[in-house]
Motif scaffolding. Structure first.
Motif, PDB file in Angstrom:
ATOM      1  N   ARG A   6      52.073 -39.080 -19.061  1.00 10.92           N
ATOM      2  CA  ARG A   6      52.186 -40.529 -19.174  1.00 10.92           C
ATOM      3  C   ARG A   6      51.620 -41.205 -17.935  1.00 10.92           C
ATOM      4  O   ARG A   6      51.714 -40.666 -16.841  1.00 10.92           O
ATOM      5  CB  ARG A   6      53.661 -40.926 -19.335  1.00 10.92           C
ATOM      6  CG  ARG A   6      54.227 -40.520 -20.663  1.00 10.92           C
ATOM      7  CD  ARG A   6      55.633 -40.991 -20.799  1.00 10.92           C
ATOM      8  NE  ARG A   6      56.483 -39.826 -20.472  1.00 10.92           N
ATOM      9  CZ  ARG A   6      57.761 -39.892 -20.215  1.00 10.92           C
ATOM     10  NH1 ARG A   6      58.377 -41.036 -20.194  1.00 10.92           N
ATOM     11  NH2 ARG A   6      58.441 -38.800 -19.967  1.00 10.92           N
ATOM     12  N   GLU A  57      54.466 -46.220 -16.656  1.00 12.27           N
ATOM     13  CA  GLU A  57      55.456 -46.041 -17.717  1.00 12.27           C
ATOM     14  C   GLU A  57      56.635 -45.190 -17.267  1.00 12.27           C
ATOM     15  O   GLU A  57      57.612 -45.064 -17.949  1.00 12.27           O
ATOM     16  CB  GLU A  57      54.820 -45.398 -18.948  1.00 12.27           C
ATOM     17  CG  GLU A  57      53.871 -46.318 -19.687  1.00 12.27           C
ATOM     18  CD  GLU A  57      53.349 -45.665 -20.947  1.00 12.27           C
ATOM     19  OE1 GLU A  57      53.896 -44.609 -21.365  1.00 12.27           O
ATOM     20  OE2 GLU A  57      52.404 -46.190 -21.530  1.00 12.27           O
ATOM     21  N   MET A  58      56.550 -44.563 -16.119  1.00 11.03           N
ATOM     22  CA  MET A  58      57.610 -43.656 -15.664  1.00 11.03           C
ATOM     23  C   MET A  58      58.716 -44.393 -15.002  1.00 11.03           C
ATOM     24  O   MET A  58      58.932 -45.255 -14.464  1.00 11.03           O
ATOM     25  CB  MET A  58      57.041 -42.601 -14.730  1.00 11.03           C
ATOM     26  CG  MET A  58      56.064 -41.707 -15.483  1.00 11.03           C
ATOM     27  SD  MET A  58      55.350 -40.521 -14.360  1.00 11.03           S
ATOM     28  CE  MET A  58      56.016 -39.042 -15.034  1.00 11.03           C
TER      29      MET A  58
END
Length: 63
Positions: free
Chosen positions: A58, A62-63
């Motif tokens: 990812r 988005e983490m």
């Protein structure tokens, strides 16, 4: 004739390699009589796609 364990194993193997004629015919016969394995076969492609999506890296935002 295949039992359910063997049938689901062969279905899974079929996603990784080409099945022999004998394997395909035994699997077709079993799936024609077993609604549980037929359902598993329909869901197998979705399970594979979900596993790939979870394994995909990812982007950092988005983490």
């Amino acid at each position: 004739m295949l039992n359910c364990h063997d049938a689901t194993f062969v279905m899974s193997q079929g996603r990784e390699r080409a099945l022999s004629f004998s394997e395909r015919m035994k699997l077709r016969l079993h799936v024609a009589m077993c609604s549980g394995c037929a359902n598993f076969g329909r869901q197998l492609k979705h399970l594979g796609a979900a596993a790939k999506a979870l394994a995909a890296p990812r982007p950092k935002d988005e983490m």
